[in-house]
Design a protein around this motif. Sequence first.
Motif, mmCIF file in Angstrom:
data_model
loop_
_atom_site.group_PDB
_atom_site.id
_atom_site.type_symbol
_atom_site.label_atom_id
_atom_site.label_comp_id
_atom_site.label_asym_id
_atom_site.label_seq_id
_atom_site.Cartn_x
_atom_site.Cartn_y
_atom_site.Cartn_z
ATOM 1 N N GLU A 64 -46.987 -9.389 50.055
ATOM 2 C CA GLU A 64 -45.702 -9.158 49.397
ATOM 3 C C GLU A 64 -45.754 -9.455 47.909
ATOM 4 O O GLU A 64 -46.452 -10.366 47.470
ATOM 5 N N THR A 65 -45.001 -8.675 47.147
ATOM 6 C CA THR A 65 -44.889 -8.893 45.707
ATOM 7 C C THR A 65 -43.423 -9.110 45.347
ATOM 8 O O THR A 65 -42.523 -8.778 46.117
ATOM 9 N N ARG A 66 -43.211 -9.680 44.178
ATOM 10 C CA ARG A 66 -41.873 -9.920 43.630
ATOM 11 C C ARG A 66 -41.882 -9.515 42.151
ATOM 12 O O ARG A 66 -42.925 -9.406 41.530
ATOM 13 N N ARG A 67 -40.709 -9.343 41.585
ATOM 14 C CA ARG A 67 -40.575 -9.016 40.172
ATOM 15 C C ARG A 67 -40.703 -10.276 39.340
ATOM 16 O O ARG A 67 -40.220 -11.337 39.713
ATOM 17 N N CYS A 68 -41.337 -10.149 38.205
ATOM 18 C CA CYS A 68 -41.436 -11.228 37.223
ATOM 19 C C CYS A 68 -40.942 -10.656 35.910
ATOM 20 O O CYS A 68 -41.662 -9.911 35.248
ATOM 21 N N GLY A 69 -39.696 -10.953 35.565
ATOM 22 C CA GLY A 69 -39.100 -10.327 34.401
ATOM 23 C C GLY A 69 -38.829 -8.864 34.698
ATOM 24 O O GLY A 69 -38.688 -8.463 35.849
ATOM 25 N N SER A 70 -38.772 -8.057 33.661
ATOM 26 C CA SER A 70 -38.486 -6.635 33.866
ATOM 27 C C SER A 70 -39.736 -5.771 33.849
ATOM 28 O O SER A 70 -39.670 -4.587 34.148
ATOM 29 N N THR A 71 -40.896 -6.362 33.519
ATOM 30 C CA THR A 71 -42.091 -5.527 33.346
ATOM 31 C C THR A 71 -43.245 -5.858 34.273
ATOM 32 O O THR A 71 -44.236 -5.151 34.266
ATOM 33 N N CYS A 72 -43.158 -6.916 35.056
ATOM 34 C CA CYS A 72 -44.307 -7.332 35.876
ATOM 35 C C CYS A 72 -43.924 -7.504 37.343
ATOM 36 O O CYS A 72 -42.771 -7.719 37.673
ATOM 37 N N THR A 73 -44.940 -7.434 38.158
ATOM 38 C CA THR A 73 -44.834 -7.886 39.545
ATOM 39 C C THR A 73 -45.883 -8.962 39.734
ATOM 40 O O THR A 73 -46.865 -9.037 38.990
#
Length: 124
Positions: A64-73
Amino acid sequence: MRPRCCILALVCWTTVFLLQCSKGTTDAPVGSGLLCQPAPRCGNKIYNPSEQCCYDDAILSLKETRRCGSTCTFWPCFELCCPKSFGPQQKFLVKLRVLGMKSQCHLSPISRSCTRNRRHILYP
């Protein structure tokens, strides 16, 4: 007569050993050996660390991945999403989790920076 005594002692020892290991994870002492280790828990749920991790009291798949800010996962099982700066243009860093420790942003090594790639468009 002597072989019966040895067999009886072996059966008793095996029974006691199996009963100690089958008590469950809440009663098993921490240093009880390799065979009686408590199962990993996330809150009050048991999870399989070869397929899952515990992230913010939730069990996640390792994929699973999550968002980190608006530009990264980022992969929460392996990485941290850490704020680099605050304000209107908040920036983030993705840092590596340190196995065997409770990872913290200020102590973990940097994996990558989450900066917005701005493309300049030239108009004729």
